[in-house]
Design a protein around this motif. Sequence first.
Motif, PDB file in Angstrom:
ATOM      1  N   TRP A   1       0.824  -1.211   0.000  1.00  0.00           N
ATOM      2  CA  TRP A   1       0.000   0.000   0.000  1.00  0.00           C
ATOM      3  C   TRP A   1       0.860   1.264   0.000  1.00  0.00           C
ATOM      4  CZ3 TRP A   1      -4.275  -1.198  -1.836  1.00  0.00           C
ATOM      5  CH2 TRP A   1      -4.902  -2.389  -1.500  1.00  0.00           C
ATOM      6  N   SER A   2       2.067   1.144   0.525  1.00  0.00           N
ATOM      7  CA  SER A   2       2.998   2.272   0.451  1.00  0.00           C
ATOM      8  C   SER A   2       3.390   2.552  -0.999  1.00  0.00           C
ATOM      9  CB  SER A   2       4.257   1.985   1.274  1.00  0.00           C
ATOM     10  OG  SER A   2       3.937   1.731   2.621  1.00  0.00           O
TER      11      SER A   2
ATOM     12  N   ASN B   1     -10.310  -4.686  -0.661  1.00  0.00           N
ATOM     13  CA  ASN B   1     -11.336  -4.586   0.365  1.00  0.00           C
ATOM     14  C   ASN B   1     -11.589  -3.117   0.722  1.00  0.00           C
ATOM     15  OD1 ASN B   1     -11.473  -7.406   0.576  1.00  0.00           O
ATOM     16  ND2 ASN B   1      -9.761  -7.433   2.027  1.00  0.00           N
ATOM     17  N   HIS B   2     -12.726  -2.872   1.357  1.00  0.00           N
ATOM     18  CA  HIS B   2     -13.097  -1.508   1.714  1.00  0.00           C
ATOM     19  C   HIS B   2     -12.065  -0.849   2.610  1.00  0.00           C
ATOM     20  CE1 HIS B   2     -17.673  -1.554   0.708  1.00  0.00           C
ATOM     21  NE2 HIS B   2     -16.913  -1.932  -0.297  1.00  0.00           N
ATOM     22  N   SER B   3     -11.458  -1.615   3.524  1.00  0.00           N
ATOM     23  CA  SER B   3     -10.557  -1.027   4.516  1.00  0.00           C
ATOM     24  C   SER B   3      -9.293  -0.444   3.904  1.00  0.00           C
ATOM     25  CB  SER B   3     -10.181  -2.079   5.571  1.00  0.00           C
ATOM     26  OG  SER B   3      -9.584  -3.205   4.951  1.00  0.00           O
ATOM     27  N   GLU B   4      -8.850  -0.952   2.741  1.00  0.00           N
ATOM     28  CA  GLU B   4      -7.627  -0.442   2.108  1.00  0.00           C
ATOM     29  C   GLU B   4      -7.897   0.411   0.877  1.00  0.00           C
ATOM     30  OE1 GLU B   4      -7.740  -3.892   2.652  1.00  0.00           O
ATOM     31  OE2 GLU B   4      -6.479  -3.976   4.453  1.00  0.00           O
ATOM     32  N   LEU B   5      -9.158   0.598   0.536  1.00  0.00           N
ATOM     33  CA  LEU B   5      -9.488   1.278  -0.708  1.00  0.00           C
ATOM     34  C   LEU B   5      -9.066   2.749  -0.701  1.00  0.00           C
ATOM     35  CD1 LEU B   5     -10.798   0.304  -3.317  1.00  0.00           C
ATOM     36  CD2 LEU B   5     -12.965   1.229  -2.507  1.00  0.00           C
TER      37      LEU B   5
ATOM     38  N   ARG C   1     -19.288   4.029  -3.473  1.00  0.00           N
ATOM     39  CA  ARG C   1     -19.138   2.992  -2.443  1.00  0.00           C
ATOM     40  C   ARG C   1     -19.407   3.527  -1.032  1.00  0.00           C
ATOM     41  NH1 ARG C   1     -14.603  -1.479  -3.972  1.00  0.00           N
ATOM     42  NH2 ARG C   1     -14.922  -1.519  -6.218  1.00  0.00           N
ATOM     43  N   ASN C   2     -19.432   4.859  -0.881  1.00  0.00           N
ATOM     44  CA  ASN C   2     -19.755   5.486   0.407  1.00  0.00           C
ATOM     45  C   ASN C   2     -18.879   4.981   1.554  1.00  0.00           C
ATOM     46  OD1 ASN C   2     -21.843   7.114  -0.639  1.00  0.00           O
ATOM     47  ND2 ASN C   2     -23.261   5.384  -0.575  1.00  0.00           N
ATOM     48  N   ILE C   3     -17.568   5.017   1.347  1.00  0.00           N
ATOM     49  CA  ILE C   3     -16.598   4.657   2.381  1.00  0.00           C
ATOM     50  C   ILE C   3     -16.020   5.963   2.927  1.00  0.00           C
ATOM     51  CG2 ILE C   3     -14.482   3.377   2.878  1.00  0.00           C
ATOM     52  CD1 ILE C   3     -15.091   1.718   0.345  1.00  0.00           C
TER      53      ILE C   3
ATOM     54  N   VAL D   1     -12.457   7.061   1.922  1.00  0.00           N
ATOM     55  CA  VAL D   1     -12.393   7.367   0.491  1.00  0.00           C
ATOM     56  C   VAL D   1     -13.081   8.701   0.215  1.00  0.00           C
ATOM     57  CG1 VAL D   1     -13.140   6.637  -1.811  1.00  0.00           C
ATOM     58  CG2 VAL D   1     -12.263   4.947  -0.181  1.00  0.00           C
ATOM     59  N   ASP D   2     -14.241   8.900   0.831  1.00  0.00           N
ATOM     60  CA  ASP D   2     -14.986  10.154   0.643  1.00  0.00           C
ATOM     61  C   ASP D   2     -14.177  11.359   1.110  1.00  0.00           C
ATOM     62  OD1 ASP D   2     -16.987   8.616  -0.323  1.00  0.00           O
ATOM     63  OD2 ASP D   2     -18.353   8.875   1.368  1.00  0.00           O
ATOM     64  N   PHE D   3     -13.408  11.178   2.179  1.00  0.00           N
ATOM     65  CA  PHE D   3     -12.586  12.285   2.662  1.00  0.00           C
ATOM     66  C   PHE D   3     -11.545  12.689   1.609  1.00  0.00           C
ATOM     67  CE2 PHE D   3      -8.657  13.813   4.596  1.00  0.00           C
ATOM     68  CZ  PHE D   3      -9.117  14.949   5.244  1.00  0.00           C
ATOM     69  N   HIS D   4     -10.885  11.700   1.001  1.00  0.00           N
ATOM     70  CA  HIS D   4      -9.878  12.014  -0.023  1.00  0.00           C
ATOM     71  C   HIS D   4     -10.519  12.727  -1.220  1.00  0.00           C
ATOM     72  CE1 HIS D   4      -6.461  10.191   1.847  1.00  0.00           C
ATOM     73  NE2 HIS D   4      -6.993   8.997   1.903  1.00  0.00           N
ATOM     74  N   ILE D   5     -11.708  12.268  -1.614  1.00  0.00           N
ATOM     75  CA  ILE D   5     -12.381  12.887  -2.764  1.00  0.00           C
ATOM     76  C   ILE D   5     -12.828  14.307  -2.421  1.00  0.00           C
ATOM     77  CG2 ILE D   5     -14.332  12.720  -4.348  1.00  0.00           C
ATOM     78  CD1 ILE D   5     -14.216   9.681  -4.017  1.00  0.00           C
TER      79      ILE D   5
END
Length: 580
Positions: free
Chosen positions: A172-173, A205-209, A236-238, A241-245
Amino acid sequence: MEAIAELRGLKNEPKQLFRKLYKMKYGDFENNEVAFNDLILELNIEHNFDFCKLGLEAIQSGYNCFPVAHIVSESFGKFKLEIQSVLDLFKKLNDEMKNDMASNTQYELSTSLAKNNPIFAVQFLKKCAEIEDDFVVGHISTIYKEFSLNDFSAIHCDIMNRLQTYDGIFFWSLINTLGILNYENHNHELDISVEFLIKAIKQTNHSELHYIAFSLIRLYEFSNNVTEHILGLKNRNIPDVDFHISNFLFRNAKKIIDGTWFDSILLKFCNTKDSHQGITNNLDSVLQQVIEKGKNDLFLSFFLKWYEQPDRDIKEHNIRKEFPLTIATLFKQEQLLSQIITRFFNHDNFIFHDVASQILTMELHQENQKFHLDVEYLSSLTDEDYRYICRKILGHLFDTKVICSLLFSSLSISGISKSFYLTLTGTFLELLAKDDPHHTKDFAEERLKDEQNNVLQKKLCQNILSIISQNSQQLNQLPRHKEFDLPFKYSLQIEKEKNKEMSKSLENSREQSIFALVMKTTPIKFGKGCFSFQNEVERYSEPTYMSEFSHTITIPISEVCYPVYSAYQRFRFIFISRSD
């Protein structure tokens, strides 16, 4: 050197050592950074100062982590270092700086490491590949980014190869690294990165998306082909992820606000939960720019959908706290403000009425600002809708001036029906004029001077003044109750006792005042000013004239005389339906 000797004496006191170094860096060495860095290096190389260990101990003893990073950042890559000490310091810095807007300061150290000691940096990367802790993510990405400045193609190829063999945090890095590389003039590598990230979305998975979201969003600067996939990630309403967008929209709103996909992705944030404050803060800045750009339809659509969400609790979340920048900008746009107020009061959901009343009761607007309803929108409504809006205004608002201004503006509608005009006239004459005659009279007199008013508005103002004058004459003819008059002797005793208490308190304060030692006060019992004798110059000061300040609040007559009936009437306006 005296400085070296003094610093060596503080080697066993890390907190005091860094305080001294901080004063030196921004004091004696403020204009000579090279000399300061040489001093730091001498302490490390010749006197065995392990600044990783010392910095860690200083932070643990309560010293701020940011000065520690600033002090050693320039020289860090030239230090004698041990990998474990570096990791311990990096982890502590990450823990202390987490969620701080200046948290990128910690990566200045790994930048210096990659620039000045690439061999150690490679060894550090190998060690990081064995660690399953996300504090290493930013440091790995920073080192790779710094390496790419010398040979972009080779480093990108190395990253893509390692993505095929590694997993866990190191994987992920590397994903994170793909988003911070500079792809200018490297279109082939850009296409490879975009293709890999798009494939990874389906397998993640959602946790690493959020790692993929971060990188894919950053690539928008170089490729417009990622917009469709950013929209897909938002669906996907995660929260991560939403914070980054949302952060991407905040940073790039001026560039992308005219894009065809901007409206779509912004409206997808209408289901954001109130608890996600970071996302809301980003949206606040974006919506401010939407207003300034003049995209009123988008702004209205967003807030209508925002408060239509079933889990929205307006009682626990104040709109001014959630969207402070947006609301402050909204008050500067009278037309948009009238549009949103009118639509909110016409909504069947009571939450919209509460929001509209919150906006209108804020102190952000100017004292004499005139509020009005959206006449163009009102023209498309029925008499039933007019009455519904009026009732909600009367139920939720307390300021008579604001109520009068809003209701009065509805008379600007061309072709207003007789039944609604009679209803509106009755509201002014039978309710407002009797309940708060003072402010209603001031409003009518002010508007009567406005030459832009139509015939109906002028006629209403004249009727208001006439009815208030009649009511005032009737009240003045009534005898005053003696119970409301204090006996003269009794009131005189009260004033006398008040003056005695005031004199005692003044004498006590003068005795304890340092000011009294310098100045001699000459009290004046009668007059409009005061002055004093100044001992130092042996003359009287210029007179200082007294001023008066008063503040009043008008309580509606019905609230005083018939509080139960008044409360019942207000609740009836609040809860009444459109068809009643």
